[in-house]
Motif scaffolding. Structure first.
Motif, PDB file in Angstrom:
ATOM      1  N   ASP A 283      15.388  29.248  55.802  1.00 11.68           N
ATOM      2  CA  ASP A 283      15.897  28.481  56.936  1.00 11.68           C
ATOM      3  C   ASP A 283      17.045  29.263  57.568  1.00 11.68           C
ATOM      4  N   ASP A 285      18.340  29.548  60.513  1.00 11.93           N
ATOM      5  CA  ASP A 285      19.313  28.924  61.413  1.00 11.93           C
ATOM      6  C   ASP A 285      20.014  27.730  60.756  1.00 11.93           C
ATOM      7  N   ASP A 287      19.225  24.725  59.906  1.00 12.01           N
ATOM      8  CA  ASP A 287      19.133  23.372  60.463  1.00 12.01           C
ATOM      9  C   ASP A 287      18.396  22.442  59.485  1.00 12.01           C
ATOM     10  N   TYR A 289      15.493  22.616  58.391  1.00 12.05           N
ATOM     11  CA  TYR A 289      14.040  22.601  58.574  1.00 12.05           C
ATOM     12  C   TYR A 289      13.544  24.037  58.588  1.00 12.05           C
ATOM     13  N   ILE A 290      12.361  24.237  58.053  1.00 15.40           N
ATOM     14  CA  ILE A 290      11.778  25.568  58.130  1.00 15.40           C
ATOM     15  C   ILE A 290      10.728  25.552  59.231  1.00 15.40           C
ATOM     16  N   ALA A 291      11.032  26.268  60.302  1.00 13.25           N
ATOM     17  CA  ALA A 291      10.099  26.358  61.418  1.00 13.25           C
ATOM     18  C   ALA A 291       9.025  27.375  61.070  1.00 13.25           C
ATOM     19  N   GLU A 294      10.280  30.838  61.061  1.00  9.02           N
ATOM     20  CA  GLU A 294      11.103  31.162  59.894  1.00  9.02           C
ATOM     21  C   GLU A 294      10.223  31.387  58.662  1.00  9.02           C
TER      22      GLU A 294
HETATM   23 CA    CA Z   1      15.428  26.242  60.450  1.00  5.34          CA
END
Ligand code: CA
Ligand code: NAG
Ligand code: CA
Length: 312
Positions: A283, A285, A287, A289-291, A294
């Protein structure tokens, strides 16, 4: 390494709904027995969500709590709790208007855990007898800071998890990527009648399957895995996307929450001590959440090869 092999059998056998390959393995890794899914916001969900890997809610039958009443008339109204779904840690009870409602389950009413493998470790580093005990306890803390922070961390009793060193961390994606690829290929091999993969997906896996340079399943040295990733990079693109799609279900939004990641994370942590650090650093950034971007980057997939269309 071996760990991925075991997890691999579990996921494959689960997905294909065949009997467990080995009782002991099943015992340790059967995420069916442990609730990992933690539907967060909604209090009372009537429709049971589609099951993801490892998300089989352990529910206590409400019948167990009802005193058998001798005097009840023959015509018993249908139990309003029968089709009323409560999230983990809650059970359904009927109020004075005969309406179903969800209340916190008393941990002492949870089925007695039959073995160590049913224990779970919370992020408070406390061992709970079973996931039922864990979620019931979490429910009683609802609304408090402590309850909010409490998560199921991994399956099995709490233990000392050694810190993950940089060199160990760098090896982790190689093993995991190889494992993902093997899961898919095995599914492809066994997927004769059940249609676990779509036609498009099958075509992609078929290419991997037919690649003669493919490494056979099993333990491989990091050197060999590194070489294979460089030489056969294209074989890894789809498996990495596919796993993301498997996890991104609640909701399907291109981001993995802590809860969505749990079916993969929780059985892995006790065996692969780099799991937590790997997903935390994934993660980038921060935040929480794992986009998809990412996720793909964590597994060494190049930016130009990230493709949302591969996920479904
Ligand atoms: Ca993230
Ligand atoms: C968590 O608990 C286990 C077992 O009780 C212990 O060995 C370990 O050191 C604890 N870990 C942390 C981070 O406190
Ligand atoms: Ca999601």
């Amino acid at each position: 390494m071996r760990v991925f092999l075991l997890l691999f059998f579990v996921l494959v056998s689960k997905t294909l709904a065949v009997p467990p390959i080995d009782v002991q393995e099943e015992a340790v890794f059967d995420t069916d027995q442990v609730v990992l899914d933690e539907p967060a916001a909604e209090e009372e969900v009537v429709v049971v969500e589609e099951q993801t890997v490892g998300a089989n809610p352990v529910q206590v039958e409400t019948d167990d709590f009802e005193e058998p009443e001798e005097t009840v008339e023959e015509v018993v109204a249908e139990n309003p709790c029968l089709n009323h779904y409560c999230k983990h840690g809650k059970v359904c009870e009927v109020d004075e208007n005969n309406m179903p409602m969800c209340v916190c389950q008393d941990p002492s009413t949870c089925p007695t855990a039959t073995g160590e493998f049913e224990h779970v470790c919370g992020n408070d580093n406390k061992t709970y007898d079973s996931s039922c005990h864990f979620f019931a306890t979490k429910c009683t803390l609802e609304g408090t800071k402590k309850g909010h922070k409490l998560h199921l961390d991994y399956i099995g009793p709490c233990k000392y998890i050694p810190p993950c060193m940089d060199n160990e961390l760098s090896e982790f994606p190689f093993r995991m990527r190889d494992w993902l690829k093997n899961v898919l290929v095995t599914m492809f091999e066994r997927d004769e009648e059940n249609n676990l993969l779509t036609e498009k997906q099958k075509l992609r896996v078929k290419k991997i399957f037919e690649n003669e340079k493919r490494l056979s399943a099993g333990d491989h040295s990091i050197d060999l895995l590194t070489l294979d990733f460089v030489k056969n990079y294209n074989m890894y693109i789809f498996p990495v996307h596919w796993q993301f799609g498997q996890l991104d279900q609640h909701p399907v939004d291109g981001y993995l929450s802590h809860t969505e990641l749990a079916p993969l994370r929780a059985p892995l942590i006790p065996m692969e001590h780099c799991t937590t650090r790997f997903f935390t650093e994934c993660d980038t950034d921060s935040d929480r959440y794992i986009a998809l971007e990412e996720w793909a980057a964590c597994f060494g997939i190049k930016e130009q090869d990230i493709d949302k269309n591969l996920v479904i």
